[in-house]
Design a protein around this motif. Structure first.
Motif, PDB file in Angstrom:
ATOM      1  N   UNK A 135       0.843  -1.200   0.000  1.00  0.00           N
ATOM      2  CA  UNK A 135       0.000   0.000   0.000  1.00  0.00           C
ATOM      3  C   UNK A 135       0.878   1.250   0.000  1.00  0.00           C
ATOM      4  N   UNK A 136       0.366   2.315  -0.604  1.00  0.00           N
ATOM      5  CA  UNK A 136       1.068   3.596  -0.654  1.00  0.00           C
ATOM      6  C   UNK A 136       0.140   4.697  -0.161  1.00  0.00           C
ATOM      7  N   UNK A 137       0.715   5.839   0.145  1.00  0.00           N
ATOM      8  CA  UNK A 137      -0.070   6.954   0.661  1.00  0.00           C
ATOM      9  C   UNK A 137      -0.829   7.645  -0.469  1.00  0.00           C
ATOM     10  N   UNK A 138      -1.898   8.370  -0.161  1.00  0.00           N
ATOM     11  CA  UNK A 138      -2.617   9.121  -1.200  1.00  0.00           C
ATOM     12  C   UNK A 138      -1.741  10.115  -1.949  1.00  0.00           C
ATOM     13  N   UNK A 139      -0.778  10.737  -1.249  1.00  0.00           N
ATOM     14  CA  UNK A 139       0.106  11.703  -1.917  1.00  0.00           C
ATOM     15  C   UNK A 139       1.000  11.030  -2.954  1.00  0.00           C
ATOM     16  N   UNK A 140       1.431   9.806  -2.681  1.00  0.00           N
ATOM     17  CA  UNK A 140       2.224   9.069  -3.657  1.00  0.00           C
ATOM     18  C   UNK A 140       1.358   8.586  -4.823  1.00  0.00           C
ATOM     19  N   UNK A 141       0.144   8.202  -4.491  1.00  0.00           N
ATOM     20  CA  UNK A 141      -0.738   7.569  -5.474  1.00  0.00           C
ATOM     21  C   UNK A 141      -1.290   8.554  -6.501  1.00  0.00           C
ATOM     22  N   UNK A 142      -1.681   9.736  -6.059  1.00  0.00           N
ATOM     23  CA  UNK A 142      -2.454  10.641  -6.906  1.00  0.00           C
ATOM     24  C   UNK A 142      -1.724  11.092  -8.178  1.00  0.00           C
ATOM     25  N   UNK A 143      -0.452  11.525  -8.128  1.00  0.00           N
ATOM     26  CA  UNK A 143       0.200  11.958  -9.374  1.00  0.00           C
ATOM     27  C   UNK A 143       0.288  10.844 -10.412  1.00  0.00           C
ATOM     28  N   UNK A 144       0.495   9.620  -9.970  1.00  0.00           N
ATOM     29  CA  UNK A 144       0.572   8.496 -10.903  1.00  0.00           C
ATOM     30  C   UNK A 144      -0.808   8.202 -11.484  1.00  0.00           C
ATOM     31  N   UNK A 145      -1.847   8.303 -10.647  1.00  0.00           N
ATOM     32  CA  UNK A 145      -3.213   8.090 -11.139  1.00  0.00           C
ATOM     33  C   UNK A 145      -3.600   9.143 -12.165  1.00  0.00           C
ATOM     34  N   UNK A 146      -3.182  10.396 -11.932  1.00  0.00           N
ATOM     35  CA  UNK A 146      -3.442  11.456 -12.919  1.00  0.00           C
ATOM     36  C   UNK A 146      -2.733  11.143 -14.235  1.00  0.00           C
ATOM     37  N   UNK A 147      -1.524  10.632 -14.130  1.00  0.00           N
ATOM     38  CA  UNK A 147      -0.774  10.295 -15.333  1.00  0.00           C
ATOM     39  C   UNK A 147      -1.423   9.136 -16.085  1.00  0.00           C
ATOM     40  N   UNK A 148      -1.943   8.141 -15.333  1.00  0.00           N
ATOM     41  CA  UNK A 148      -2.650   7.021 -15.960  1.00  0.00           C
ATOM     42  C   UNK A 148      -3.887   7.525 -16.699  1.00  0.00           C
ATOM     43  N   UNK A 149      -4.603   8.467 -16.102  1.00  0.00           N
ATOM     44  CA  UNK A 149      -5.785   9.029 -16.745  1.00  0.00           C
ATOM     45  C   UNK A 149      -5.413   9.714 -18.057  1.00  0.00           C
ATOM     46  N   UNK A 150      -4.324  10.484 -18.032  1.00  0.00           N
ATOM     47  CA  UNK A 150      -3.891  11.188 -19.240  1.00  0.00           C
ATOM     48  C   UNK A 150      -3.416  10.203 -20.301  1.00  0.00           C
ATOM     49  N   UNK A 151      -2.766   9.131 -19.858  1.00  0.00           N
ATOM     50  CA  UNK A 151      -2.298   8.114 -20.791  1.00  0.00           C
ATOM     51  C   UNK A 151      -3.472   7.437 -21.491  1.00  0.00           C
ATOM     52  N   UNK A 152      -4.546   7.182 -20.742  1.00  0.00           N
ATOM     53  CA  UNK A 152      -5.746   6.587 -21.350  1.00  0.00           C
ATOM     54  C   UNK A 152      -6.291   7.495 -22.440  1.00  0.00           C
ATOM     55  N   UNK A 153      -6.320   8.790 -22.163  1.00  0.00           N
ATOM     56  CA  UNK A 153      -6.821   9.742 -23.154  1.00  0.00           C
ATOM     57  C   UNK A 153      -5.936   9.767 -24.388  1.00  0.00           C
ATOM     58  N   UNK A 154      -4.620   9.820 -24.145  1.00  0.00           N
ATOM     59  CA  UNK A 154      -3.676   9.894 -25.271  1.00  0.00           C
ATOM     60  C   UNK A 154      -3.731   8.633 -26.124  1.00  0.00           C
ATOM     61  N   UNK A 155      -3.946   7.476 -25.480  1.00  0.00           N
ATOM     62  CA  UNK A 155      -3.948   6.206 -26.221  1.00  0.00           C
ATOM     63  C   UNK A 155      -5.333   5.819 -26.708  1.00  0.00           C
ATOM     64  N   UNK A 156      -6.339   6.621 -26.389  1.00  0.00           N
ATOM     65  CA  UNK A 156      -7.675   6.380 -26.915  1.00  0.00           C
ATOM     66  C   UNK A 156      -8.476   5.331 -26.170  1.00  0.00           C
ATOM     67  N   UNK A 157      -8.094   4.991 -24.925  1.00  0.00           N
ATOM     68  CA  UNK A 157      -8.885   4.039 -24.134  1.00  0.00           C
ATOM     69  C   UNK A 157     -10.029   4.788 -23.458  1.00  0.00           C
ATOM     70  N   UNK A 158     -11.229   4.333 -23.702  1.00  0.00           N
ATOM     71  CA  UNK A 158     -12.415   5.041 -23.187  1.00  0.00           C
ATOM     72  C   UNK A 158     -12.749   4.575 -21.770  1.00  0.00           C
ATOM     73  N   UNK A 159     -11.900   4.962 -20.844  1.00  0.00           N
ATOM     74  CA  UNK A 159     -12.146   4.706 -19.420  1.00  0.00           C
ATOM     75  C   UNK A 159     -12.748   5.956 -18.811  1.00  0.00           C
ATOM     76  N   UNK A 160     -13.646   5.765 -17.858  1.00  0.00           N
ATOM     77  CA  UNK A 160     -14.313   6.905 -17.211  1.00  0.00           C
ATOM     78  C   UNK A 160     -13.262   7.748 -16.489  1.00  0.00           C
TER      79      UNK A 160
END
Length: 947
Positions: A135-160
Motif C-alpha cells: 500500500x502507498x499513501x494518497x500523496x504518492x498515489x495521486x500523481x501516478x493516477x493522474x498520469x494514468x488518466x492522461x495516458x488513457x486519453x492519449x492512447x484512446x482508451x475510453x475509461x471513465x
C-alpha cells in the motif's frame, strides 16, 4: 471466498474498509466502515441478500467517520472503469459490449507496455485493477493516477476519467449482484487475479505528473466561493459553441493548424485547456498532430502555465479578423468563460456525510440528497441552481441558494393543514430539518420569515419560493403526505418505530424527526448527552438492598413503551413522605435520564394543571415525572387521576375557531409523582369514597435510606447531569426487533403479579404498571444496562400492592359508616331528645320534653336516644352526599335493606318541643345495632376534630 481474497489483495492491510450499499427502488443507501476484511465481505453479502448494490472503497481510511478523500490512509491499486453496453455512446464507452472493452484494454496495455491487470465483470462494464505489492499513501498515489488518466486519453482508451484518479471512489464488490438489470447480473472476476506489481515499476511505465485542478476565482466571502466551487470549464463546450459560430475562432485556428503552429499560440491554446476539466483530452486535441508531440512534453508545458490567456493576449499574438469579427468581442475577457458551466452532482456526489443538528450525539450520518425537480439541480459541491437558456439558446445556470436545501416530506397536520419538511445542510452547524405550513410557501412575507428563522438568508426570495413550490408539486405527484408527528412514542399500532424528540428510532437505524407545532418546545428536553457506558455506571448506584423504590421508578421509565400492550391509559406511581433526603425527586431524574434531560423533562409544582395534561398527551408513551403534588387541590387531584389514567386531555374548543381542539392518540405511559402526603388522602377531602381514584394510583410511603458518603452521592449526581438520553435507543431497538417476545414477557409478568398479589379486574392499573416496570427492567438487564436483583424487586412490588389493596378496602365504606360521618359533621344540627311516646296517653303530641340539645343552625335530624330512633331529613343528607360524590340512592337503599331497617315516615321533627314545625317525610332508622353510648361519644369526638 472470492470476495475475501479479492478485498485482501486490493486493499492495504491497515485502516478502515468502506462498504457502500445502494437501493434506488427503496431510495436508501447504507455506508459503514469496518476494521477487517471479513466484516466488510460479510456486510457486502448481507447487502446483496437484501437487494442492495454493494460497493467498496478503493482506499482504506484513517477512522470510521467518513469516506472523504481527506480521511484516506492508503491505496494498494490503480484502477479503471470501462463502461460497456448499448446504453453507452461511442464517446462514453463501448456500446458493442464487454468484449470490445476488454479488447481495447488489451491493445492499450500492449501499446503502453503495462502489465496484465486483474479484471472484474461489473455486470455491464469492466473494472480494471493493477494491484500493488504494498500500500502507498494518497500523496504518492495521486500523481501516478493522474498520469494514468492522461495516458488513457492519449492512447484512446475510453475509461471513465472521473474514476481513475478519485481517491474516495467506490467500485462493485466481486461476488455480489448488479441490480440495475432484471434479472440481476453477477459481479465476478474475469479469469484469475493478476500478480501484483511494484509501485516504482508502474510509476515508471505511466509517468508522473503533478495534480492539476480547475481554479476557483479568488474571493473574499465564503458564499461566493461556495457558488463558484461548483463551476467548471469544459473545453468541449467551448468548441461546440465555436462550431456554431458563437465561440473562439482563435482556438479553432490553433486546432486546425496545429501541425505547423508556433509555440506561443500553442501555449495559448494549452492555457485554456489546462483550466478545463477535460484537460487531458483537450491538450491531446490541440497537440497530437504536431510532429514533435509527446504526452510528457505537453504535460511539462501545461505545468508551466499560470492562468488562461485573455482575449487581448490572443489578439496580440494573432491580430486580424479572428478577434475583430468575434461575436463575443468586448463581452468576455477570456475564451475560457465560454466553457463555464455548473457541474451537476452525480449519484456518487449526492451521498454526503454530515451531523444531524437535532441528534448531535448520533455522529455523522449518511444522507442521499435526492434529484431536484426540473429545471433545478444540485452542484457537485452542493447548492441549488436553475438551468435555463439565454437568447442564443445556450444553457445558462442561475444560482438559487449556496447551500444544500430541499424538501424531504409532505405532512398533514390536523391544525395547520398541509406542511412540508425542509432539510438544510449548513457547513458549520450540520443538517437542520424544519417544518413550515404550505400556506406560508405561497406568501412571500411568511416564507421569508420562516426561512430566516431557520437560517436561510436570501435577499431575493422569488426564485427560492418557485424552487420550493416545484418540490411540493414533485412530491405531491410521487408520494402520499405523512401525518405530522404531534406526539412522541409509537408511530403505529405495529410498533415499528418510536419517536423520542428529534429521533425516529427504527430497528436498525435512527432517522431525524422534524418538529411539529406541538412537539417543538419539548425537543430540548429529549436531547442526549454523554455516553451509555457512563450512564450504566450511574444506574448501578441504585443496585443495593433498600433502594427497591428507586429501582422501580427506573423500571417504570424503561417499561413505559410496554404499556402499548395494555388496554388502559397511563399508570401513576406516587411516592410520598414528609422527610427530606429520601431521594424521591432524584429517582425520577434517573427515570427521566433514560429518555432525555433529567431536569427539563420533569413537570414542576408551579406548572399548571393543563400544562401537565398537555405534557402527558405529547409524551404519549414516554415516561413522565411530576414533582411535588403536595399542594394540589383535592378536586384537581381527583381530576388528575381520572385524566391521566384515561390518557386523554379534557376536550376544549380551539382558539382559532368554533371547533373542538385537536386531541392526540391515547397516552399509554408510566407516570411518577412525589408529594409530602398521599394523593388519595387529598382526594378524600373532596369526596368521601374515592374508590375509583384509589385504584388508579399505586402509592408508596417512602422510607429514609442512609446513602452514606456524600462524595459518592455528589459524584452520582454529577454523572447523572452529564449522561442522559442514551439508554433508550438500544432498549427500543431491541423492543422493535423482538416485539413478539416483549409482548409475551409483559403478559407473563402481569399474570405472575396478579397471582402473587391476588389482583382482580378493578386492580388492572396496578397490574399493568407493575408488569411494565418489571418487564422493562428484565429487558434492560438482558441488555446489560442494569444488574438489579429482580426477585427482591418483585417481592417489594407485591408488598406495595398489598398495602394499596388495604387502602382501597378502607375507601369502600358501608352505609352505616357514611351515616356516622354525616352525623359527626352535623352533630350540632341534630335535635337530641327522649321519645315522647307514653303508653299512659293515647296521643302524646302535646307532651313537652326537655331536649338534651337543640340544633344551632339547620335542623337535619331528630334522634330519640332512649329508643335509638333516628329521623333523617332526606334533602340535607342528599346534598351532603352529592357534595362528597357519594351515591345517595345507593346509601338509602342499603339503610333500608340493612340492620337499620329504614322506612319513610311522616313526622313533626319538633314534636315535644316549642319548635312549631309541620309534618314532613323523614327516613326513620333503627339505630339499636350501631348507636351505642361509645359510638355517641365517638361522634362527639369526631365533631370536635372537624371543628
Amino acid at each position: 471466498m472470492q470476495t475475501n481474497e479479492f478485498l485482501s489483495a486490493v486493499l492495504g492491510g491497515d485502516g478502515y474498509i468502506c462498504v457502500f450499499g445502494a437501493n434506488p427502488e427503496k431510495k436508501r443507501v447504507i455506508q459503514k466502515l469496518y476494521s477487517t476484511v471479513d466484516a466488510a465481505a460479510a456486510t457486502a453479502e448481507d447487502l446483496t441478500r437484501e437487494g442492495f448494490d454493494a460497493y467498496f472503497g478503493l482506499a482504506t481510511f484513517i477512522n470510521d467517520n467518513s469516506r472523504r478523500a481527506d480521511n484516506a490512509k492508503s491505496l494498494k491499486s490503480f484502477f479503471l472503469d470501462i463502461d460497456c453496453g448499448a446504453h453507452k455512446s461511442e464517446h462514453e464507452g463501448y456500446p458493442g459490449g464487454q468484449v470490445d472493452g476488454v479488447n481495447a484494454l488489451k491493445q492499450f496495455c500492449r501499446n503502453a507496455r503495462l502489465p496484465k491487470p486483474t479484471l472484474v465483470n461489473s455486470g455491464r462494464g469492466v473494472h480494471v485493477y493493477w494491484i500493488l505489492e504494498e500500500a502507498i499513501s494518497p500523496d504518492e498515489w495521486l500523481p501516478v493516477a493522474e498520469s494514468l488518466k492522461m495516458l488513457c486519453t492519449a492512447r484512446g482508451l475510453k475509461a471513465d476519467p472521473a474514476v481513475t484518479s478519485d481517491i474516495a471512489r467506490v467500485l462493485r464488490v466481486p461476488g455480489t449482484l448488479n441490480f440495475k438489470d432484471n434479472p440481476p447480473r453477477d459481479v465476478v472476476l474475469i479469469g484469475d487475479m493478476a500478480p501484483p506489481v511494484k509501485f516504482d515499476t508502474f510509476k515508471e511505465l505511466v509517468g508522473q505528473i503533478q495534480k492539476r485542478s480547475s481554479p476557483v476565482a479568488s474571493v473574499d466571502d465564503d458564499i461566493t466561493a461556495s457558488i463558484l466551487g461548483n463551476y467548471r470549464n469544459v473545453f468541449k463546450t467551448i468548441m461546440l459553441k465555436t462550431e456554431a459560430g458563437r465561440g473562439c475562432a482563435q482556438l479553432k485556428y490553433i486546432i486546425d493548424q496545429q501541425a505547423s503552429m508556433q509555440e506561443p499560440m500553442w501555449r495559448g491554446g494549452l492555457s485554456i485547456a489546462k483550466f478545463c476539466v477535460d484537460v487531458d483530452e483537450a491538450a491531446h486535441t490541440i497537440s497530437s498532430k504536431h510532429p514533435n508531440y509527446t504526452p510528457q512534453e505537453t504535460s511539462h508545458k501545461l505545468d508551466q502555465i499560470k492562468g488562461p490567456y485573455t482575449c487581448e493576449t490572443f489578439e496580440k499574438l494573432n491580430p486580424g479578423s479572428l478577434c475583430s469579427e468575434c461575436p463575443n468581442k468586448n463581452k468576455i475577457k477570456s475564451p475560457i468563460v465560454l466553457g463555464r458551466e455548473v457541474q451537476e452532482a452525480g449519484d456518487e456526489d449526492n451521498v454526503v456525510e454530515d451531523t444531524p443538528q437535532l441528534i448531535p450525539t448520533a455522529g455523522k450520518q449518511t444522507y442521499v440528497i435526492p434529484k431536484y425537480p426540473t429545471p433545478y439541480f444540485r452542484g457537485v459541491y452542493g447548492g441549488v441552481f436553475k438551468r435555463t437558456k439565454d437568447r442564443t439558446g445556450d444553457p445558462v445556470e442561475i444560482p438559487v441558494y449556496h447551500n444544500d436545501l430541499y424538501v424531504i416530506r409532505r405532512l398533514t397536520d390536523p391544525e395547520l393543514g398541509e406542511a412540508i419538511v425542509i432539510r438544510l445542510h449548513l457547513p458549520k452547524d450540520g443538517v437542520r430539518e424544519f417544518t413550515i405550513p404550505l400556506a406560508s410557501v405561497l406568501s412571500k412575507d411568511e416564507f421569508r420569515k420562516h426561512m430566516a428563522m431557520n437560517g436561510v438568508a436570501v435577499i431575493r426570495m422569488e426564485e427560492l419560493m418557485s424552487y420550493t413550490t416545484a418540490w411540493v408539486n414533485k412530491l405531491q405527484a410521487e408520494v402520499e403526505a405523512d401525518i405530522a408527528r404531534r406526539q412522541f412514542g409509537w408511530t403505529d399500532d405495529a410498533l415499528t418505530t418510536f419517536v423520542v424528540g428529534s429521533k425516529e428510532i427504527h430497528a436498525d437505524r435512527i432517522e431525524p424527526n422534524p418538529p411539529s407545532n406541538s412537539t417543538l418546545r419539548l425537543f430540548p428536553a429529549l436531547q442526549s448527552k454523554g455516553t451509555l457506558e457512563n450512564w450504566i455506571k450511574m444506574a448501578e448506584f441504585y443496585n443495593r438492598p433498600g433502594l427497591e423504590m428507586h429501582q422501580y421508578v427506573l423500571g417504570l421509565s424503561f417499561g413505559s413503551p410496554l404499556l402499548a400492550f395494555s388496554a388502559d391509559g397511563a399508570a401513576l406511581f406516587h411516592m410520598h413522605s414528609k422527610d427530606p433526603g429520601i431521594g424521591k425527586t432524584t429517582a425520577m431524574r434517573v427515570g427521566n435520564s433514560v429518555w432525555g434531560d433529567p431536569m427539563e423533562m420533569m413537570c414542576q409544582e408551579r406548572d399548571t394543571f393543563n400544562s401537565k395534561m398537555n405534557r402527558m398527551e405529547v409524551y404519549k408513551n414516554i415516561f413522565m415525572s411530576v414533582d411535588e403534588l403536595t399542594n394540589i387541590t383535592p378536586k384537581d387531584a381527583s381530576d388528575f387521576l381520572y385524566q391521566l389514567t384515561g390518557g386523554k386531555q379534557r376536550n376544549r374548543m380551539s382558539v382559532g375557531g368554533n371547533v373542538e381542539r385537536y386531541r392526540g392518540e391515547q397516552a399509554k405511559m408510566n407516570v411518577t409523582s412525589t408529594g409530602n402526603t398521599g394523593l388519595i388522602s387529598r382526594v378524600t377531602m373532596y369526596k368521601a369514597m374515592p374508590k375509583a381514584e384509589s385504584v388508579r394510583v399505586l402509592e408508596c410511603h417512602a422510607r429514609a435510606y442512609d446513602f452514606g458518603d456524600k462524595t459518592e452521592t455528589d459524584n452520582f449526581n454529577q454523572v447523572l447531569s452529564e449522561n442522559y438520553g442514551v439508554a433508550c435507543v438500544p432498549f427500543l431497538q431491541y423492543f422493535i426487533r423482538n416485539k413478539d417476545e416483549v409482548r409475551d414477557l409483559f403478559f407473563s409478568v402481569r399474570e405472575r403479579i396478579d397471582k402473587a398479589a391476588l389482583l382482580m379486574q378493578p386492580h388492572r392499573f396496578w397490574s399493568a404498571q407493575a408488569a411494565s416496570a418489571i418487564g422493562g427492567l428484565l429487558i434492560a438487564k438482558q441488555l446489560k444496562l442494569i444488574n438489579y436483583d429482580m426477585a427482591a424487586l418483585f417481592k417489594w412490588v407485591t408488598v406495595q400492592i398489598e398495602a394499596n389493596k388495604v387502602n382501597f378496602s378502607a375507601s369502600n365504606d358501608d352505609a352505616e359508616s357514611i351515616l356516622t360521618s354525616y352525623l359527626a359533621e352535623n352533630y350540632n344540627n341534630i335535635l337530641r331528645i327522649k321519645s315522647t311516646d307514653d303508653a299512659r296517653f293515647g296521643d302524646s303530641s302535646d307532651v313537652f320534653v326537655v331536649p338534651d340539645s337543640t340544633p344551632r343552625f339547620q335542623l337535619v335530624a331528630r334522634y330519640e336516644y332512649d329508643v335509638k330512633r333516628l329521623y333523617l331529613l332526606p334533602k340535607p343528607f342528599r346534598e351532603w352526599c352529592n357534595k362528597l360524590q357519594i351515591p345517595f340512592h345507593d346509601v338509602v337503599t342499603n339503610l333500608k335493606e340493612g340492620p337499620t331497617r329504614g322506612i319513610i315516615k311522616k313526622i313533626r321533627l319538633g314534636k315535644g318541643t316549642r319548635m312549631n314545625l309541620p309534618p314532613t317525610d323523614a327516613l326513620l332508622l333503627d339505630c339499636t345495632g350501631f348507636m351505642s353510648e361509645d359510638r355517641e361519644e365517638e361522634l362527639a369526638v369526631l365533631h370536635a376534630k372537624q371543628v
